[in-house]
Design a protein around this motif. Structure first.
Motif, short mmCIF file in Angstrom:
data_model
loop_
_atom_site.label_atom_id
_atom_site.label_comp_id
_atom_site.label_asym_id
_atom_site.label_seq_id
_atom_site.Cartn_x
_atom_site.Cartn_y
_atom_site.Cartn_z
N ASP A 79 -94.00 -9.92 -71.11
CA ASP A 79 -93.31 -11.32 -71.25
C ASP A 79 -91.85 -11.45 -71.33
OD1 ASP A 79 -96.01 -12.28 -71.25
OD2 ASP A 79 -96.42 -11.89 -73.48
N THR A 121 -90.34 -9.23 -73.51
CA THR A 121 -89.63 -8.18 -73.99
C THR A 121 -89.64 -6.91 -72.91
OG1 THR A 121 -90.91 -8.85 -76.14
CG2 THR A 121 -90.37 -6.53 -75.66
N ARG A 150 -92.22 -9.23 -82.29
CA ARG A 150 -92.48 -9.29 -80.80
C ARG A 150 -92.19 -7.97 -79.94
NH1 ARG A 150 -91.73 -14.86 -81.62
NH2 ARG A 150 -93.51 -15.91 -81.48
N SER A 154 -99.17 -6.39 -87.52
CA SER A 154 -99.82 -7.62 -87.00
C SER A 154 -100.79 -8.18 -87.78
CB SER A 154 -100.34 -7.35 -85.58
OG SER A 154 -101.13 -8.78 -85.00
N GLN A 166 -97.83 -18.09 -85.95
CA GLN A 166 -97.78 -16.88 -85.21
C GLN A 166 -98.77 -16.70 -84.03
OE1 GLN A 166 -99.71 -13.59 -87.29
NE2 GLN A 166 -98.91 -12.00 -85.81
N THR A 167 -98.18 -15.98 -82.98
CA THR A 167 -99.01 -15.73 -81.83
C THR A 167 -100.01 -14.44 -82.39
OG1 THR A 167 -97.34 -16.46 -80.51
CG2 THR A 167 -99.15 -15.08 -79.45
N PHE A 218 -100.67 -11.12 -81.80
CA PHE A 218 -99.99 -9.88 -81.01
C PHE A 218 -100.91 -8.93 -80.82
CE2 PHE A 218 -96.35 -11.36 -83.68
CZ PHE A 218 -95.48 -11.74 -82.55
#
Length: 800
Positions: A240, A242, A531, A553, A562-563, A565
């Motif tokens: 993504d 990162t 992230r 996480s 929050q996603t 992770f």
């Protein structure tokens, strides 16, 4: 009084942190943020002025100026003048392109040259002249440009690599304060990380950035070449937004080889030969090599390795010269102790801490039986054993080991410790005391090790290599006892590069930062930092890294925005981790699912094994259940003998539940809010909160918001804009205010993006909106507006 007795006994022989272990970097060298402010000041002055940027080759001086000019739309015409060996031999050789309209006879007259340049460079608005490679520019050129600047006709910026002395005219202008000297170091870890993100257009973690930062020695040219080679070799992959670095040392490719070749060509034959020898075959000087060494030092290509030995200062350059990657990592310790530490580190990385404890115990036993263990070996193995036991959650055993070093137990053994061993002993004792809820002891030791070391304020600090274990322990203890500001200062020091090349400490600090900000309510910042760290840890090939990523996480899952992770469920081993982070993860999971009986069970387990502070927090969480009386009783019992603010808040809260006094509940939560424990006062519509009146809920909510704002202010002062310019720009959104204040303070778009956890393109969009709404078109106008408002607010405050 706790198990360790009075902290004053432990501290009686403590004379303060040695300079070699921890010291403030009080050099006059500026970082790039301050240098940007100097450039903004120069651009905003009505009268032209001058700056001299001095720093080793590779400190990014030109890069800094070009970036600032590109971002700020500096209105003055830019003229770059660069010296060369050819131009050095000709009068006004470096500025011949500016004198094309001057006849050959007039060039012989300094007055005619001055007049021609004045007409060309100061017609209309004064030009900005950037002068570089001064050592290769003839004296007449330097003199006439200095005269133009001294008469206020041009802005002058000088870029100097510190290889040769500054020209006399420039030194005179610095000493008379007509020009400002701005020294620049090589890139710090945080600056190198920002540069890598700029080059890659992706976020990266400090955990990833330290590999290339170490490899390039903070040299910006080497860093740019290393990033290119890493990209082309597949060392860098993308998830993504990162960038993730592969395990192992960075590759050496064509760009690094080209850069090394260019550097060798710029050296004298003797210096080039010495540099090659230091990279390959030897570390000591031969007779007659001092001039060559001096040349290498001026170019920042070598550094002292101790005991009269020298080494190449840039590991990537050594890797090219030696044609192997021996320079990318420290040489392994070949002693029996070094081999043992390496073995134990591998066991810990593989989550086999118990096996590491067994092997260390066997090493100590074998050494004692064979009479091979001396005092030094005995103490360092004892301290390592205490670290391992704390990490495994065996607090009682850790206490026995530390008591063996205690001045209360064996003053002779304590007196035999050196300063490095003492600060580690104190840090481990404070960590154990904190976990056992003996906060008075913990705070007393932290005051000595942290606050009196000036971490709380002042300049950047440098940590000695002996501080790695102490730093990890201090971070854990500061988190546990809620000293958020001190914890942030220590984290900032480490992530800035103050811990040197200790990658493990950097990883620990970055994980602590995510945990700290998540627990204190700074949601966006915690998620933004999570992230890249999560992506790097999950792809590091290290099982301990992967466990830490999963646990972090888990801890941050309770944040609404929050996603997720961690896509896979935690394994049973991770879910039952005995580490501090693992325990917090289990607790947060139970809390987020309103499993109050599970919380009480975990708290009971923690209490039984001696983790009384964490048990107190869990019992305080469990008070929210429909019947929290049992948890309240256990919470109250755990505070017996404690007279600190946190224990006082817990006592009030426990008493409130036991007596069903809702007024006391609100008072206890207010007290926790003042201490920054945001998660204890968040309204989750649990049974306890449902009993409170709307007025009490509003009061707790206000306390919650105030605490979150205080924590945000401690993290980043430019983020609290409503208190700085409350009515100055009402048409701006809060995010636009953040970007406006950050830009006015001298931060670049890249730096603002990092602080706000957004992309650079988003920052540019916010700035466009800010400029449009305020009717301006550049940063300097924005800085002037903010400065004017601050002055106005100061006057109003004085009148009040």
């Amino acid at each position: 009084m706790g198990e360790f007795g009075d902290a004053s006994v432990w501290l009686a022989g403590w004379s303060g942190m040695p300079w070699t272990c921890l010291h403030a970097d009080r050099s006059i060298s500026a970082n790039r943020e301050l240098a940007g402010r100097e450039l903004a000041r120069l651009a905003g002055q009505s009268t032209p002025s001058g700056l001299v940027f001095r720093g080793f080759f590779g400190s990014g001086k030109r890069d800094l100026i070009e970036g600032y000019l590109a971002e700020t739309n500096f209105e003055a015409e830019h003229v770059w003048i660069s010296g060369s060996r050819f131009a050095q031999t000709i009068e006004y050789g470096a500025i011949q392109f500016l004198l094309t309209e001057v006849s050959a006879s007039d060039i012989e007259s300094p007055l005619h040259v001055f007049s021609a340049l004045r007409n060309k460079l100061s017609a209309g608005k004064p030009s900005l002249v950037v002068l570089e490679h001064c050592g290769l520019i003839d004296p007449l050129t330097v003199a006439v440009l200095a005269q133009l600047q001294g008469n206020g006709l041009i802005h002058l910026i000088v870029i100097d690599d510190q290889v040769d002395p500054l020209p006399h005219d420039i030194e005179v202008m610095i000493s008379s304060q007509v020009m400002t000297l701005v020294p620049l170091d090589l890139l710090s870890l945080s600056e190198a990380r920002e540069k890598m993100e700029e080059l890659l257009g992706k976020q990266i973690s400090a955990h990833a950035a330290i590999s290339l930062w170490q490899f390039t020695g903070g040299n910006i040219q080497s860093l740019q070449a290393a990033v290119h080679d890493a990209q082309t070799s597949g060392y860098i992959s993308y998830i993504d937004e990162t960038a993730v670095f592969a395990p192992g040392p960075p590759p050496v490719g064509s760009r690094l080889r080209q850069l090394a070749s260019a550097r060798m060509k710029n050296l004298s034959p003797g210096a080039a030969r010495l540099l090659g020898d230091l990279a390959n075959v030897r570390s000591r000087l031969l007779d007659g090599e001092l001039p060559a060494l001096s040349e290498l030092q001026r170019h920042a290509l070598v550094r002292e390795a101790g005991a009269g030995m020298w080494k190449v200062a840039i590991p990537s350059l050594q890797a090219v010269l030696s044609d192997e990657l021996t320079g990318s990592r420290p040489r392994a310790d070949q002693s029996a102790w070094g081999a043992l530490k390496e073995r134990l580190a591998k066991l810990q990385a593989g989550q086999q801490t118990e096996q590491a404890i067994i092997e260390l115990g066997r090493y100590r036993l074998d050494a004692e039986r064979s009479c091979r263990i001396d005092q030094k070996d005995d103490v360092r193995s004892t301290l390592l054993m205490a670290e391992l036991l704390l990490g495994a959650g065996r607090l009682e055993d850790a206490g026995k080991v530390l008591n063996g070093l205690s001045p209360l137990g064996s003053s002779e053994r304590w007196d035999g410790l050196d300063n490095c061993q003492r600060h580690l002993s104190l840090a481990l004792a404070a960590e154990l005391a904190a976990r056992r809820n003996d906060l008075d002891f913990a705070h007393a030791v932290l005051d000595e090790l942290v606050c009196k070391a000036s971490f709380c304020s002042g300049p950047r600090h440098e940590l000695g290599c002996c501080m790695a274990a102490t730093g990890r322990s201090l971070l854990d203890t500061l988190l546990q006892v809620g000293r958020w500001s001190d914890c942030r200062h220590l984290i900032a020091c480490i992530l800035e590069g103050g811990a040197g090349e200790d990658a493990e400490l950097v990883r620990h600090a970055e994980a602590a930062q995510v945990l700290l900000e998540a627990l204190t309510g700074n949601r966006n910042f915690a998620l933004g930092q999570m992230r890249p760290l999560f992506a790097q840890m999950m792809n590091s090939g290290d099982s301990l890294d992967q466990e830490t990523a999963g646990l972090l996480s888990e801890v941050t899952r309770f944040i609404p925005e929050q996603t997720n992770f961690y896509e896979e469920p935690l394994t049973e081993m991770k879910a039952e981790s005995s580490s501090l982070l693992g325990l917090i993860a289990r607790s947060v999971r139970a809390f987020s699912q309103a499993e109050f009986s599970m919380l009480e069970q975990i708290a009971g387990d923690m209490e039984e094994r001696g983790d009384r502070l964490l048990a107190s927090h869990l019992y305080a969480w469990a008070l929210r259940s429909a019947d929290g009386r049992q948890a309240a009783q256990r919470l109250e019992d755990l505070q017996v003998g404690q007279c600190n603010d946190l224990s006082s808040a817990f006592r009030i809260l426990a008493s409130a539940v036991l007596t069903n006094d809702l007024v006391l509940v609100a008072q206890g939560m207010d007290k926790l809010a003042v201490l920054g424990y945001v998660w204890h006062i968040t309204d989750d519509d649990s049974p306890l909160f449902r009993q409170l009146s709307p007025a009490q809920k509003r009061q707790i909510s206000r306390s919650n918001k105030a605490s979150a704002a205080d924590n945000l202010a401690a993290k980043d002062l430019v983020g609290v804009l409503d208190n700085v310019i409350p009515s100055y720009v009402p048409e701006l959104t809060r995010r636009e205010r953040f970007v406006a204040m950050a830009a006015a303070s001298g931060l670049t778009n890249q730096q603002i993006a990092r602080k706000a956890s957004v992309s650079v393109r988003t920052v540019e969009g916010h700035l466009y909106q800010v400029y449009s709404k305020l009717g301006i078109n550049k940063r300097t106008q924005l800085a002037d507006l903010v400065a004017a408002q601050r002055n106005e607010l100061s006057k109003e405050g004085g009148q009040a």
